[in-house]
Design a protein around this motif. Structure first.
Motif, PDB file in Angstrom:
ATOM      1  N   VAL A  68     -26.326  19.467  63.417  1.00  0.00           N
ATOM      2  CA  VAL A  68     -27.099  18.343  62.906  1.00  0.00           C
ATOM      3  C   VAL A  68     -26.362  17.727  61.720  1.00  0.00           C
ATOM      4  O   VAL A  68     -25.930  18.442  60.810  1.00  0.00           O
ATOM      5  N   THR A  69     -26.244  16.401  61.741  1.00  0.00           N
ATOM      6  CA  THR A  69     -25.587  15.661  60.672  1.00  0.00           C
ATOM      7  C   THR A  69     -26.584  14.691  60.054  1.00  0.00           C
ATOM      8  O   THR A  69     -27.177  13.869  60.755  1.00  0.00           O
ATOM      9  N   GLY A  70     -26.780  14.794  58.753  1.00  0.00           N
ATOM     10  CA  GLY A  70     -27.605  13.838  58.035  1.00  0.00           C
ATOM     11  C   GLY A  70     -26.734  12.778  57.396  1.00  0.00           C
ATOM     12  O   GLY A  70     -25.712  13.097  56.789  1.00  0.00           O
ATOM     13  N   VAL A  71     -27.127  11.515  57.548  1.00  0.00           N
ATOM     14  CA  VAL A  71     -26.356  10.393  57.005  1.00  0.00           C
ATOM     15  C   VAL A  71     -27.273   9.549  56.133  1.00  0.00           C
ATOM     16  O   VAL A  71     -28.400   9.228  56.526  1.00  0.00           O
ATOM     17  N   ASP A  72     -26.800   9.171  54.943  1.00  0.00           N
ATOM     18  CA  ASP A  72     -27.610   8.348  54.050  1.00  0.00           C
ATOM     19  C   ASP A  72     -26.688   7.563  53.124  1.00  0.00           C
ATOM     20  O   ASP A  72     -25.547   7.985  52.874  1.00  0.00           O
ATOM     21  N   VAL A  73     -27.199   6.427  52.623  1.00  0.00           N
ATOM     22  CA  VAL A  73     -26.420   5.606  51.681  1.00  0.00           C
ATOM     23  C   VAL A  73     -26.613   6.048  50.240  1.00  0.00           C
ATOM     24  O   VAL A  73     -25.912   5.579  49.352  1.00  0.00           O
ATOM     25  N   SER A  74     -27.577   6.960  49.997  1.00  0.00           N
ATOM     26  CA  SER A  74     -27.952   7.314  48.628  1.00  0.00           C
ATOM     27  C   SER A  74     -27.237   8.572  48.152  1.00  0.00           C
ATOM     28  O   SER A  74     -27.467   9.665  48.681  1.00  0.00           O
ATOM     29  N   VAL A  75     -26.412   8.430  47.141  1.00  0.00           N
ATOM     30  CA  VAL A  75     -25.736   9.587  46.554  1.00  0.00           C
ATOM     31  C   VAL A  75     -26.740  10.568  45.949  1.00  0.00           C
ATOM     32  O   VAL A  75     -26.651  11.784  46.198  1.00  0.00           O
ATOM     33  N   PRO A  76     -27.736  10.110  45.157  1.00  0.00           N
ATOM     34  CA  PRO A  76     -28.689  11.070  44.588  1.00  0.00           C
ATOM     35  C   PRO A  76     -29.448  11.859  45.649  1.00  0.00           C
ATOM     36  O   PRO A  76     -29.659  13.068  45.497  1.00  0.00           O
ATOM     37  N   LEU A  77     -29.839  11.197  46.728  1.00  0.00           N
ATOM     38  CA  LEU A  77     -30.594  11.901  47.764  1.00  0.00           C
ATOM     39  C   LEU A  77     -29.720  12.880  48.535  1.00  0.00           C
ATOM     40  O   LEU A  77     -30.160  13.982  48.889  1.00  0.00           O
ATOM     41  N   LEU A  78     -28.469  12.514  48.786  1.00  0.00           N
ATOM     42  CA  LEU A  78     -27.577  13.449  49.483  1.00  0.00           C
ATOM     43  C   LEU A  78     -27.263  14.659  48.612  1.00  0.00           C
ATOM     44  O   LEU A  78     -27.145  15.781  49.118  1.00  0.00           O
ATOM     45  N   GLU A  79     -27.138  14.451  47.315  1.00  0.00           N
ATOM     46  CA  GLU A  79     -26.936  15.594  46.416  1.00  0.00           C
ATOM     47  C   GLU A  79     -28.127  16.544  46.492  1.00  0.00           C
ATOM     48  O   GLU A  79     -27.964  17.772  46.528  1.00  0.00           O
ATOM     49  N   ARG A  80     -29.331  15.977  46.536  1.00  0.00           N
ATOM     50  CA  ARG A  80     -30.525  16.802  46.663  1.00  0.00           C
ATOM     51  C   ARG A  80     -30.569  17.492  48.019  1.00  0.00           C
ATOM     52  O   ARG A  80     -30.932  18.673  48.130  1.00  0.00           O
ATOM     53  N   ALA A  81     -30.186  16.781  49.071  1.00  0.00           N
ATOM     54  CA  ALA A  81     -30.189  17.373  50.417  1.00  0.00           C
ATOM     55  C   ALA A  81     -29.246  18.572  50.490  1.00  0.00           C
ATOM     56  O   ALA A  81     -29.609  19.626  51.042  1.00  0.00           O
ATOM     57  N   ARG A  82     -28.057  18.425  49.935  1.00  0.00           N
ATOM     58  CA  ARG A  82     -27.095  19.536  49.974  1.00  0.00           C
ATOM     59  C   ARG A  82     -27.592  20.719  49.145  1.00  0.00           C
ATOM     60  O   ARG A  82     -27.435  21.876  49.554  1.00  0.00           O
ATOM     61  N   ALA A  83     -28.216  20.423  48.007  1.00  0.00           N
ATOM     62  CA  ALA A  83     -28.716  21.499  47.151  1.00  0.00           C
ATOM     63  C   ALA A  83     -29.856  22.265  47.819  1.00  0.00           C
ATOM     64  O   ALA A  83     -30.026  23.469  47.580  1.00  0.00           O
ATOM     65  N   ARG A  84     -30.620  21.585  48.671  1.00  0.00           N
ATOM     66  CA  ARG A  84     -31.789  22.215  49.284  1.00  0.00           C
ATOM     67  C   ARG A  84     -31.487  22.818  50.665  1.00  0.00           C
ATOM     68  O   ARG A  84     -32.381  23.388  51.284  1.00  0.00           O
ATOM     69  N   THR A  85     -30.271  22.670  51.129  1.00  0.00           N
ATOM     70  CA  THR A  85     -29.916  23.171  52.454  1.00  0.00           C
ATOM     71  C   THR A  85     -29.046  24.405  52.298  1.00  0.00           C
ATOM     72  O   THR A  85     -27.862  24.313  51.967  1.00  0.00           O
ATOM     73  N   ASP A  86     -29.636  25.557  52.512  1.00  0.00           N
ATOM     74  CA  ASP A  86     -28.918  26.820  52.375  1.00  0.00           C
ATOM     75  C   ASP A  86     -27.927  26.976  53.520  1.00  0.00           C
ATOM     76  O   ASP A  86     -28.302  26.944  54.703  1.00  0.00           O
ATOM     77  N   ALA A  87     -26.661  27.143  53.189  1.00  0.00           N
ATOM     78  CA  ALA A  87     -25.622  27.237  54.211  1.00  0.00           C
ATOM     79  C   ALA A  87     -25.806  28.445  55.112  1.00  0.00           C
ATOM     80  O   ALA A  87     -25.448  28.409  56.289  1.00  0.00           O
TER      81      ALA A  87
END
Length: 288
Positions: A68-87
């Motif tokens: 699954v790949t998430g795509v977004d134009v928002s840097v702040p939201l992608l930073e939050r997405a990566r922080a909340r997605t446990d590898a």
């Protein structure tokens, strides 16, 4: 200010700072969206306008042997997405910064494209959905939600309009984001856009549910005010705002009825390239 500027400015930062709040607003639309997407265990999924990654992670749970790949134009939201997605829990999830209208997706690299309210903001909807179609395999599926036209008497429009009026923000609906939110509210326009982008079997299904704005009226008012940083609100205005929301208080929080379209579509099947010449017995099959 452009929509992209807004999602990388105060608006995007507010969403990134309050992901649970915003996810709670649309949580009751998740089930119909993912029912329409019909994600399989091995599907490759792209989440358009993934925000803080909540919908991306739902998709990953439904495709444990896919990616699954998430795509977004928002840097702040992608930073939050990566922080909340446990590898460790989501090894197949990745995020990419980009505008899906022009993003260089891998051609035919996905089985399903989903969006939980992120497709209204394109500058050119036909170009955007055409680009998304190129990212899907033949027969690939598309599912997204977008707002229905707001009814003047609808709970969400009525209550939020009153709150904005009390804050002296009657014209807030005229900003670029608010205008974009309504860009796909006409089902016939949705069908026309998706048809022009190459999709078929387009369905536009109305779904009504409640959006949750806070634990109680006071909490919801605090959240609403927080969306305008630095705003000073008098005790009298705050009390009037609470009075507006008190009728919507329930044991589950402040709930306002709202409507969305759940849109589903599919790309046509296309014959595969023959691996052997016809005279040698080669035969073309059809992809799904």
């Amino acid at each position: 200010m452009t929509v992209t500027d807004a999602w990388n400015g105060q608006l995007g930062r507010h969403w990134a700072d309050h992901p649970d709040r915003y996810n709670a607003m649309v949580a009751r639309f998740d089930e119909p969206l993912f029912d329409a997407a019909a994600i399989g265990t091995e599907d490759r999924v792209v989440d358009i306008g993934c925000g803080s990654g909540f919908s991306t992670r739902i998709a990953a749970r439904r495709a444990p042997r896919g990616r699954v790949t998430g795509v977004d134009v928002s840097v702040p939201l992608l930073e939050r997405a990566r922080a909340r997605t446990d590898a460790g829990e989501f090894p197949s999830v990745s995020y990419q910064l980009g505008d899906a209208q022009v993003h260089p997706f891998e051609p035919a690299g996905y089985d399903v494209a989903i969006s939980r309210g992120g497709v209204m903001f394109f500058a050119d909807h036909i170009a955007a959905f055409t680009n998304i179609a190129r990212a899907l395999r033949p027969g690939g599926r598309l599912a997204f939600i977008c707002p229905q036209p707001p009814s003047p008497d609808g709970e969400e429009r009525k209550a939020l309009g009153l709150l904005a009026s009390l804050l002296g923000q009657e014209h807030a609906i005229e900003n670029a984001v608010a205008v974009a939110m309504a860009s796909l509210s006409d089902p016939e326009r949705v069908r026309k856009v998706l048809g022009a982008a190459g999709f078929e079997e387009v369905s536009v299904v109305p779904v009504t549910a409640t959006t949750c704005w806070g634990r109680d009226a006071a909490d919801a008012v605090d959240f609403f005010i927080s969306r305008t940083p630095g705003l000073t609100v008098s005790d009298a205005t705050r009390a009037s705002m609470m009075d507006t929301l008190l009728p919507y208080e329930t044991a589950e929080g402040v709930l306002l009825s709202a409507g969305v379209w759940v849109v589903g579509a599919r790309l046509p099947l296309r014959p595969a390239v023959c691996q052997e010449p016809a005279e040698a017995g080669g035969r073309c099959s059809y992809h799904r």
